[in-house]
Design an enzyme around this catalytic site. Sequence first.
Site, PDB file in Angstrom:
ATOM      1  N   GLY A  79     -55.653  21.285   8.181  1.00  0.00           N
ATOM      2  CA  GLY A  79     -55.716  20.156   9.112  1.00  0.00           C
ATOM      3  C   GLY A  79     -56.402  18.928   8.553  1.00  0.00           C
ATOM      4  O   GLY A  79     -57.059  18.180   9.281  1.00  0.00           O
ATOM      5  N   CYS A  95     -47.893  16.479   6.000  1.00  0.00           N
ATOM      6  CA  CYS A  95     -48.772  17.634   6.267  1.00  0.00           C
ATOM      7  C   CYS A  95     -48.235  18.379   7.487  1.00  0.00           C
ATOM      8  O   CYS A  95     -48.094  17.785   8.567  1.00  0.00           O
ATOM      9  CB  CYS A  95     -50.208  17.186   6.513  1.00  0.00           C
ATOM     10  SG  CYS A  95     -51.260  18.571   6.994  1.00  0.00           S
TER      11      CYS A  95
END
Length: 307
Positions: free
Chosen positions: A72, A130
């Site tokens: 994250g 991501c």
Amino acid sequence: MARVDVHSAKGSFRTPIVLASGPAGFGCDLARALDFRRIGALTTKTITHEPREGNPQPRIVDAPCGALNSIGLENPGVARFRSEVMPKIRALPTARIVSIAGRSADEVGKVAGALEGEPGVDWLELNLSCPNVRGETVADRPDAVSEYVRAVRAASSRPLLAKLSAGGGLVALADAALRAGADGLTLVNAVRGLRIDVETGKALLARATGGLCGPAILPIALAAVYEARRAFPEAFLVGTGGVVTARDAVEMLCAGANLVGVGFGVMADPAAVFGLAEGLERWLDARGVADVAEVVGAAHRGGWRVP
Ligand code: SIN
């Protein structure tokens, strides 16, 4: 010995083997034991404008032939990156590719702008893909890719790579990035995946899905690099995904990569990663290939040993 140095219009690299963003962190721990002259570049963990704590634990689990992660984008933010991290990595005897990301084009522009005067930032890599941050994956929309790349381009004079994910529409996304001013592409990010604990029926990662990396995704990354090289014969490409051995690196080069990023391999065996360039030299020498450039894109020319 075969030549393994790589030259592009925007910069040179001592070897084609680069540490991909993520597992190597900021390289500082590795630098205590390993010689950074043996790799072409360190790509840093991704930096955002503000610090981020990342996702809750657990955020890494095993997967067949790899690992699933959901970090994250944990990072100290660009201000602390500049004051605390850059002084350390500036001293490393290799090129530095600083990975950046943000929740908006405005934010990535700010991060790039903050790094503009920073010595030792050789390249930027704009992480558009991501898989572990909600609502921030812009790499599936060419208009968003274009907007983010333009924002970085307007704020930075550094050579710029756009990091995309594997999947549909790659050529349109790559085209958007290159037209907006990216100097090259990094292909590919981790591939979204899921693992479940069969005793509880619950997802093993706290946020359920994560990014699959490691040998499991090598063929996926190879296909993306191959597709991009076919569409953009002159583009500068960093092929990342599942490379662990020198043989894997040769495959990535033949598919069309100029540089080969290694991520999962750093978690598995960092010393082996730092030996990959020598393994590549040996591979080339054993076949009488004088320069690694001879194998780049060979799969598009009917092979490197064309009669
Ligand atoms: C992460 O921080 O979750 C991994 C980084 C990435 O896959 O871009």
